[in-house]
Design a protein around this motif. Sequence first.
Motif, mmCIF file in Angstrom:
data_model
loop_
_atom_site.group_PDB
_atom_site.id
_atom_site.type_symbol
_atom_site.label_atom_id
_atom_site.label_comp_id
_atom_site.label_asym_id
_atom_site.label_seq_id
_atom_site.Cartn_x
_atom_site.Cartn_y
_atom_site.Cartn_z
ATOM 1 N N GLU A 3 0.922 -1.257 -0.010
ATOM 2 C CA GLU A 3 0.025 0.003 -0.025
ATOM 3 C C GLU A 3 0.877 1.327 0.086
ATOM 4 N N HIS A 4 0.601 2.248 -0.777
ATOM 5 C CA HIS A 4 1.059 3.714 -0.818
ATOM 6 C C HIS A 4 0.250 4.706 -0.640
ATOM 7 N N GLU A 5 0.527 5.875 0.196
ATOM 8 C CA GLU A 5 -0.083 6.915 0.336
ATOM 9 C C GLU A 5 0.025 7.827 -0.815
ATOM 10 N N ILE A 6 -1.193 8.022 -1.661
ATOM 11 C CA ILE A 6 -1.153 8.806 -2.646
ATOM 12 C C ILE A 6 -1.393 10.337 -2.450
ATOM 13 N N HIS A 7 -0.739 11.101 -2.918
ATOM 14 C CA HIS A 7 -0.852 12.633 -3.057
ATOM 15 C C HIS A 7 -1.721 13.144 -4.272
ATOM 16 N N VAL A 13 -5.727 12.772 -0.319
ATOM 17 C CA VAL A 13 -4.664 11.849 -0.113
ATOM 18 C C VAL A 13 -5.393 10.843 0.309
ATOM 19 N N PHE A 14 -4.975 9.561 -0.466
ATOM 20 C CA PHE A 14 -5.728 8.183 -0.181
ATOM 21 C C PHE A 14 -4.702 7.260 -0.475
ATOM 22 N N LYS A 15 -4.937 5.786 0.209
ATOM 23 C CA LYS A 15 -4.011 4.720 -0.020
ATOM 24 C C LYS A 15 -4.373 3.982 -1.259
ATOM 25 N N LEU A 16 -3.296 3.758 -1.956
ATOM 26 C CA LEU A 16 -3.467 2.685 -3.050
ATOM 27 C C LEU A 16 -3.342 1.365 -2.794
ATOM 28 N N LYS A 17 -4.341 0.753 -2.568
ATOM 29 C CA LYS A 17 -4.444 -0.687 -2.221
ATOM 30 C C LYS A 17 -4.352 -1.700 -3.181
ATOM 31 N N CYS A 23 -8.731 8.034 -7.559
ATOM 32 C CA CYS A 23 -9.003 9.233 -6.555
ATOM 33 C C CYS A 23 -10.483 9.224 -6.255
ATOM 34 N N ILE A 40 7.205 3.326 -4.426
ATOM 35 C CA ILE A 40 5.937 4.529 -4.804
ATOM 36 C C ILE A 40 6.511 5.347 -6.177
#
Length: 51
Positions: A3-7, A13-17, A23, A40
């Motif tokens: 999982e990555h935190e996407i800005h 801001v959300f988690k790429l799961k 978005c 990332i």
Amino acid sequence: MMEHEIHCECGEVFKLKTVVMNCPKCEMTYAVTPCSSGDINNVKCAGIAYA
């Protein structure tokens, strides 16, 4: 898949799961290939509602 935190460009801001996600605010599609998902820097945006 890591999982990555996407800005997002829209400010969200959300988690790429998963390898492809949109978005939740603007529907910009973010994607990464499974074999390179650990970094990332390999996550790329593909356009609004691309997937």
